[in-house]
Motif scaffolding. Sequence first.
Motif, PDB file in Angstrom:
ATOM      1  N   CYS A 191      93.285  23.266   9.875  1.00 18.86           N
ATOM      2  CA  CYS A 191      93.866  22.498  10.981  1.00 18.86           C
ATOM      3  C   CYS A 191      93.499  21.019  10.874  1.00 18.86           C
ATOM      4  CB  CYS A 191      93.397  23.065  12.322  1.00 18.86           C
ATOM      5  SG  CYS A 191      94.120  24.667  12.770  1.00 18.86           S
ATOM      6  N   ILE A 192      92.243  20.735  10.537  1.00 24.23           N
ATOM      7  CA  ILE A 192      91.811  19.349  10.394  1.00 24.23           C
ATOM      8  C   ILE A 192      92.582  18.657   9.275  1.00 24.23           C
ATOM      9  CG2 ILE A 192      89.859  17.889   9.689  1.00 24.23           C
ATOM     10  CD1 ILE A 192      88.025  19.841  11.200  1.00 24.23           C
ATOM     11  N   CYS A 193      92.862  19.383   8.202  1.00 25.66           N
ATOM     12  CA  CYS A 193      93.586  18.799   7.070  1.00 25.66           C
ATOM     13  C   CYS A 193      95.085  18.689   7.310  1.00 25.66           C
ATOM     14  CB  CYS A 193      93.340  19.636   5.814  1.00 25.66           C
ATOM     15  SG  CYS A 193      91.633  19.590   5.226  1.00 25.66           S
ATOM     16  N   VAL A 221      92.473  11.499  13.851  1.00 27.73           N
ATOM     17  CA  VAL A 221      91.829  10.925  12.667  1.00 27.73           C
ATOM     18  C   VAL A 221      92.008   9.418  12.741  1.00 27.73           C
ATOM     19  CG1 VAL A 221      91.744  10.858  10.156  1.00 27.73           C
ATOM     20  CG2 VAL A 221      92.333  13.008  11.323  1.00 27.73           C
ATOM     21  N   LEU A 229      96.017  15.073   6.402  1.00 27.36           N
ATOM     22  CA  LEU A 229      94.834  14.242   6.209  1.00 27.36           C
ATOM     23  C   LEU A 229      94.948  13.515   4.872  1.00 27.36           C
ATOM     24  CD1 LEU A 229      92.061  13.638   7.548  1.00 27.36           C
ATOM     25  CD2 LEU A 229      91.113  15.459   6.120  1.00 27.36           C
ATOM     26  N   CYS A 238      97.901  23.125  15.330  1.00 26.51           N
ATOM     27  CA  CYS A 238      97.129  23.685  16.442  1.00 26.51           C
ATOM     28  C   CYS A 238      98.068  24.346  17.447  1.00 26.51           C
ATOM     29  CB  CYS A 238      96.331  22.589  17.149  1.00 26.51           C
ATOM     30  SG  CYS A 238      95.259  21.633  16.070  1.00 26.51           S
ATOM     31  N   ILE A 283      93.998  16.973  17.230  1.00 31.54           N
ATOM     32  CA  ILE A 283      93.046  16.472  16.246  1.00 31.54           C
ATOM     33  C   ILE A 283      93.399  15.023  15.961  1.00 31.54           C
ATOM     34  CG2 ILE A 283      92.203  16.668  13.877  1.00 31.54           C
ATOM     35  CD1 ILE A 283      92.736  19.704  14.094  1.00 31.54           C
ATOM     36  N   ILE A 342      86.804  11.598  12.846  1.00 25.70           N
ATOM     37  CA  ILE A 342      87.642  12.779  13.077  1.00 25.70           C
ATOM     38  C   ILE A 342      87.202  13.376  14.407  1.00 25.70           C
ATOM     39  CG2 ILE A 342      88.242  15.113  12.301  1.00 25.70           C
ATOM     40  CD1 ILE A 342      87.733  14.191   9.440  1.00 25.70           C
ATOM     41  N   GLU A 343      88.163  13.621  15.287  1.00 26.67           N
ATOM     42  CA  GLU A 343      87.837  14.214  16.585  1.00 26.67           C
ATOM     43  C   GLU A 343      88.748  15.419  16.833  1.00 26.67           C
ATOM     44  OE1 GLU A 343      86.916  12.954  21.213  1.00 26.67           O
ATOM     45  OE2 GLU A 343      87.796  11.500  19.832  1.00 26.67           O
ATOM     46  N   VAL A 344      88.121  16.553  17.000  1.00 31.22           N
ATOM     47  CA  VAL A 344      88.819  17.798  17.349  1.00 31.22           C
ATOM     48  C   VAL A 344      88.654  17.996  18.857  1.00 31.22           C
ATOM     49  CG1 VAL A 344      88.927  20.289  16.935  1.00 31.22           C
ATOM     50  CG2 VAL A 344      88.278  18.738  15.071  1.00 31.22           C
ATOM     51  N   ILE A 390      86.214  17.411   2.796  1.00 30.20           N
ATOM     52  CA  ILE A 390      86.255  18.665   3.547  1.00 30.20           C
ATOM     53  C   ILE A 390      85.968  19.769   2.539  1.00 30.20           C
ATOM     54  CG2 ILE A 390      87.635  20.175   5.022  1.00 30.20           C
ATOM     55  CD1 ILE A 390      87.241  17.471   6.293  1.00 30.20           C
TER      56      ILE A 390
END
Length: 229
Positions: A52-54, A66, A78, A59, A64, A8-10, A157
């Motif tokens: 936001c990741i999920c 994945v 996600l 954003c 982000i 995972i890269e933000v 998460i």
Amino acid sequence: MSKENISIEVINVSKNFKEVEVLKDISLKCSSGRIYGIVGHNGSGKTVLFKCICGFLSCSKGEIMVNGEKMGKDIDMLTNAGIIIEEPGFLRNWDAYHNLEFLYTIRNKRDKGYLRSVLEQVGLDPALKRPVGKYSLGMRQRLAIAQAIMEKPDILILDEPMNGLDRAGVSEMRNLFLQMKAENKLLLLASHNKEDISTLCDEVYEMEDGRLTKVNYPAYSTLAFSNGE
């Protein structure tokens, strides 16, 4: 052990709600086989970042990724993930087993014996007929963890996963999360408990006023920890 390596890269992510900037140019890289901890005061932005990741929130700036796929473009949500963000919407008149069974069978999975073992793994009695609405906070948290892990996800998460647990429960869940790390899972958690962070995390980040900063061990022990978001 999961054979697949997960990432995972933000990348330079900001999130605005009208005129208020809640996340400010955040970057973070996570990979499987490690546990990442985020600490910070209430309202610092931890839960918004997790959403936001999920894929629950989009954003305002940045992206982000994945496994090389862009959230909101290549994927909407996600997947292959167990998620605890705020309190899950349990069926409060049903017992723990039937709450899990309802979600499990939606995906045409029928191994009831396996579901019982998941409840036992988090310290709940699968034979207990008490409605979830009458559970203590700690019991509901155990059920939330069971729900998060029951499909053997490669990503977890977890926003305050120890909330409401007694000392024994905390110890049991720490061991469970370390076992999942050993199985090459990727775990990202927020916790107000310094001991959770020191026991579990390979990398620690502080969220303050919407900005994320990596903390070098053991400097995290000087940070202010607080419950919730």
